[in-house]
Design an enzyme around this catalytic site. Sequence first.
Site, PDB file in Angstrom:
ATOM      1  N   TYR A  80      12.028 -17.705 -26.286  1.00 56.72           N
ATOM      2  CA  TYR A  80      11.324 -18.004 -24.531  1.00 56.72           C
ATOM      3  C   TYR A  80      12.421 -18.858 -24.102  1.00 56.72           C
ATOM      4  O   TYR A  80      12.239 -18.484 -22.973  1.00 56.72           O
ATOM      5  CB  TYR A  80       9.958 -19.498 -25.431  1.00 56.72           C
ATOM      6  CG  TYR A  80       9.197 -19.571 -23.667  1.00 56.72           C
ATOM      7  CD1 TYR A  80       8.337 -19.405 -23.863  1.00 56.72           C
ATOM      8  CD2 TYR A  80       9.575 -21.535 -23.033  1.00 56.72           C
ATOM      9  CE1 TYR A  80       7.035 -19.327 -22.667  1.00 56.72           C
ATOM     10  CE2 TYR A  80       8.879 -21.312 -22.564  1.00 56.72           C
ATOM     11  CZ  TYR A  80       7.955 -20.920 -21.845  1.00 56.72           C
ATOM     12  OH  TYR A  80       7.283 -20.946 -20.952  1.00 56.72           O
ATOM     13  N   PHE A 132       6.051  -6.044   5.520  1.00 53.43           N
ATOM     14  CA  PHE A 132       6.110  -4.345   4.106  1.00 53.43           C
ATOM     15  C   PHE A 132       4.664  -5.135   3.596  1.00 53.43           C
ATOM     16  O   PHE A 132       4.314  -6.429   3.445  1.00 53.43           O
ATOM     17  CB  PHE A 132       6.637  -4.624   2.799  1.00 53.43           C
ATOM     18  CG  PHE A 132       6.486  -3.613   1.614  1.00 53.43           C
ATOM     19  CD1 PHE A 132       6.483  -2.488   1.731  1.00 53.43           C
ATOM     20  CD2 PHE A 132       5.984  -4.666   0.492  1.00 53.43           C
ATOM     21  CE1 PHE A 132       6.068  -1.627   0.959  1.00 53.43           C
ATOM     22  CE2 PHE A 132       5.810  -3.933  -0.686  1.00 53.43           C
ATOM     23  CZ  PHE A 132       5.159  -2.480  -0.203  1.00 53.43           C
ATOM     24  N   THR A 133       3.618  -4.669   2.941  1.00 51.05           N
ATOM     25  CA  THR A 133       2.005  -5.065   2.942  1.00 51.05           C
ATOM     26  C   THR A 133       2.213  -6.263   2.653  1.00 51.05           C
ATOM     27  O   THR A 133       1.750  -7.045   2.767  1.00 51.05           O
ATOM     28  CB  THR A 133       2.065  -3.713   2.104  1.00 51.05           C
ATOM     29  OG1 THR A 133       2.434  -3.656   0.523  1.00 51.05           O
ATOM     30  CG2 THR A 133       1.004  -2.491   3.370  1.00 51.05           C
ATOM     31  N   ASP A 223      15.485  -7.901   1.249  1.00 50.32           N
ATOM     32  CA  ASP A 223      14.321  -7.479   0.356  1.00 50.32           C
ATOM     33  C   ASP A 223      14.844  -5.947  -0.030  1.00 50.32           C
ATOM     34  O   ASP A 223      15.374  -5.024   0.996  1.00 50.32           O
ATOM     35  CB  ASP A 223      12.934  -7.040   1.256  1.00 50.32           C
ATOM     36  CG  ASP A 223      11.994  -6.341   0.090  1.00 50.32           C
ATOM     37  OD1 ASP A 223      12.537  -5.983  -1.059  1.00 50.32           O
ATOM     38  OD2 ASP A 223      10.982  -5.915   0.077  1.00 50.32           O
ATOM     39  N   LYS A 266      11.108  -0.514  -9.039  1.00 50.49           N
ATOM     40  CA  LYS A 266      12.339   0.040  -7.802  1.00 50.49           C
ATOM     41  C   LYS A 266      13.748   0.350  -8.678  1.00 50.49           C
ATOM     42  O   LYS A 266      14.066   0.847  -9.702  1.00 50.49           O
ATOM     43  CB  LYS A 266      11.433   0.280  -6.272  1.00 50.49           C
ATOM     44  CG  LYS A 266      10.981   0.491  -6.289  1.00 50.49           C
ATOM     45  CD  LYS A 266       9.217  -0.693  -5.254  1.00 50.49           C
ATOM     46  CE  LYS A 266       8.241  -0.303  -4.948  1.00 50.49           C
ATOM     47  NZ  LYS A 266       7.899  -1.260  -4.071  1.00 50.49           N
ATOM     48  N   ARG A 389      -0.567   5.839   4.548  1.00 53.06           N
ATOM     49  CA  ARG A 389       0.386   4.186   4.573  1.00 53.06           C
ATOM     50  C   ARG A 389       0.140   3.859   6.081  1.00 53.06           C
ATOM     51  O   ARG A 389       0.805   4.926   6.753  1.00 53.06           O
ATOM     52  CB  ARG A 389       1.651   4.867   4.596  1.00 53.06           C
ATOM     53  CG  ARG A 389       2.028   4.558   2.375  1.00 53.06           C
ATOM     54  CD  ARG A 389       2.703   2.960   2.510  1.00 53.06           C
ATOM     55  NE  ARG A 389       1.283   1.780   2.426  1.00 53.06           N
ATOM     56  CZ  ARG A 389       1.687   1.329   1.326  1.00 53.06           C
ATOM     57  NH1 ARG A 389       2.340   0.497   0.632  1.00 53.06           N
ATOM     58  NH2 ARG A 389       0.355   0.507   0.627  1.00 53.06           N
ATOM     59  N   PHE A 455      -6.360  -1.801   1.117  1.00 54.87           N
ATOM     60  CA  PHE A 455      -6.430   0.246   0.486  1.00 54.87           C
ATOM     61  C   PHE A 455      -5.793  -0.300  -1.353  1.00 54.87           C
ATOM     62  O   PHE A 455      -6.072   1.649  -1.405  1.00 54.87           O
ATOM     63  CB  PHE A 455      -4.583   0.223   1.245  1.00 54.87           C
ATOM     64  CG  PHE A 455      -3.659  -1.060   0.294  1.00 54.87           C
ATOM     65  CD1 PHE A 455      -3.407  -1.725   1.368  1.00 54.87           C
ATOM     66  CD2 PHE A 455      -2.871  -0.431  -0.384  1.00 54.87           C
ATOM     67  CE1 PHE A 455      -2.278  -2.624   1.073  1.00 54.87           C
ATOM     68  CE2 PHE A 455      -1.527  -1.207  -0.642  1.00 54.87           C
ATOM     69  CZ  PHE A 455      -1.723  -2.109  -0.051  1.00 54.87           C
TER      70      PHE A 455
HETATM   71  C1  PLP Z   1       7.363  -2.402  -4.161  1.00 48.40           C
HETATM   72  C2  PLP Z   1       8.309  -3.109  -2.999  1.00 48.40           C
HETATM   73  C3  PLP Z   1       7.891  -4.457  -3.122  1.00 48.40           C
HETATM   74  C4  PLP Z   1       6.904  -5.249  -3.814  1.00 48.40           C
HETATM   75  O1  PLP Z   1       7.115  -4.804  -5.037  1.00 48.40           O
HETATM   76  P1  PLP Z   1       6.461  -5.041  -6.105  1.00 48.40           P
HETATM   77  O2  PLP Z   1       7.646  -5.048  -7.499  1.00 48.40           O
HETATM   78  O3  PLP Z   1       5.215  -3.759  -6.084  1.00 48.40           O
HETATM   79  O4  PLP Z   1       5.483  -6.359  -6.274  1.00 48.40           O
HETATM   80  C5  PLP Z   1       8.677  -5.059  -1.798  1.00 48.40           C
HETATM   81  N1  PLP Z   1       9.154  -4.864  -0.981  1.00 48.40           N
HETATM   82  C6  PLP Z   1       9.650  -3.685  -0.700  1.00 48.40           C
HETATM   83  C7  PLP Z   1      10.480  -3.130  -0.146  1.00 48.40           C
HETATM   84  C8  PLP Z   1       9.274  -2.948  -1.766  1.00 48.40           C
HETATM   85  O5  PLP Z   1       9.204  -1.266  -1.939  1.00 48.40           O
END
Ligand code: PLP
Length: 483
Positions: A80, A132-133, A223, A266, A389, A455
């Site tokens: 932990y 981004f969303t 980001d 990613k 998108r 979405f």
């Molecule tokens: C996917 C993504 C996020 C969010 O990440 P999650 O791991 O899916 O929560 C934020 N910014 C960008 C540019 C992304 O492609």
Amino acid sequence: MTVIRFFSGEQIPVEMHKTKILQKLNLIPIDKRLEAITKAGYNTFLLSNSDVFLDMLTDSGTNAMSDRQLAAMMIADDSYAGSETFTRLKKVCQKIFDMEYFIPAHQGRACEHLLAQILVRPGQLVPMNYHFTTTKAHIVSMGGIVVELIHEEALNPESSFPFKGNMDVDALHELLSDRGPEQIAFVRMEAGTNLIGGQPFSLANLKNVYHVCREFGVPLVLDASLLADNLYFIKTREPGCKELTVAEIVREISRHTDVIYFSARKLGCARGGGICTTDQDLNARLSELLPLYEGFLTYGGMSVREMEALAVGLEETLDEDMISQGPMFIAYMVEELERQGVPVVTPAGGLGCHLDAMRFLDHVPQRQYPAGALAAALYIVSGVRGMERGTLSEQRNLDGTEPLANMELLRLALPRRVFTLSQVKYVIDRVVWLYHHRHLIGGLEFVEEPETLRFFLGRLAPIGDWPDKLAEAYAQELAVSHL
Ligand SMILES: *Cc1c(COP(=O)(O)O)cnc(C)c1O
């Protein structure tokens, strides 16, 4: 970077890896696909993966791991607090990004949540190259306002500009001098700008943005979720960067940024996320929120196995052969579709191939969600799952009106190192067929519309009986037979 030249003169991307583990795929017949998409409310998010042939929904958590990543998972130290695994991951982040502090989180949006909680006050602006969303949702939920200072080429789907993710630096300067730093929460740059087609920014642009931020004393947040692709594009497209190693480019980026966060679903081909910074005060405030929302400071909601895989995956991001497979396959797909007259976003970006539904379905009004309709149609005729998108991915305004998206894209993501060239050729073939029969495709309307991030879970229905007509035409010409 290994680029193989062919005697035939053809340009074919060759993988610098081989397959060790595989997953069997399923291609159900077209009548079953029609049933499946109807059951899914014409929303590809709601399809069951057993009904999908090639899953090009996203690259999130679906990139293939390397043998070294899988091996590393076996030595994870599960505790932990104070786990060895965390120490290893933190050291890798410190080494790559050259930033002292590392805050783990369960995924990218969790980083966005923590940063918005701390940095955004009601009424403050967050200038960025593009939203981004999940980023926008977290900023807006804290009362912040997203201001997009896009490059003039960013929304032009037919462009050859290599860095459509660049920020308009003059506009940033004007905004900061007009409003003053108190009204700005932070400035955000997104690597491999997702919603405009995985388009990169240049190192030169980032440096200019950073200098403006310094001038006004406003923090610059990066980001870095799609950083791997952006690194490839800086290396291959930006004058003066060809001689730099990928590690050196990352160093240059982090020297010109205050905070770096990423989705490890990613970046690093694992699952999780993290925030890197040199700001001691920010680190202290993040550390206070972490146990409340994510988990203890040494795991932040991630499993230790994923943390080990991430540590290796981040190091592999510095290997040019590792990060080039995605962009090279995407370029092949984009160029081939373009050659056959299909409207795609150019130049080829990272993340995936983006079909321009506004041109593809120019007979479908934007209020009838052309990109969503195209996603459903492509699934019906191929079993390939892409992601809308466009306007569906937008949130309604507070007064209930619906903003129209700047672009209507169907994204066909190419999770890294997952698909073969023959599979990519199959997708190209089906997209081209669909383009020749595009007049058969109609629009969609909402049946159930959730309030936030509609979405993901929204349900729609076709306007008219176009899916049946499309399936009929397809069955006559191209239905796959199982011998
Ligand atoms: C996917 C993504 C996020 C969010 O990440 P999650 O791991 O899916 O929560 C934020 N910014 C960008 C540019 C992304 O492609």
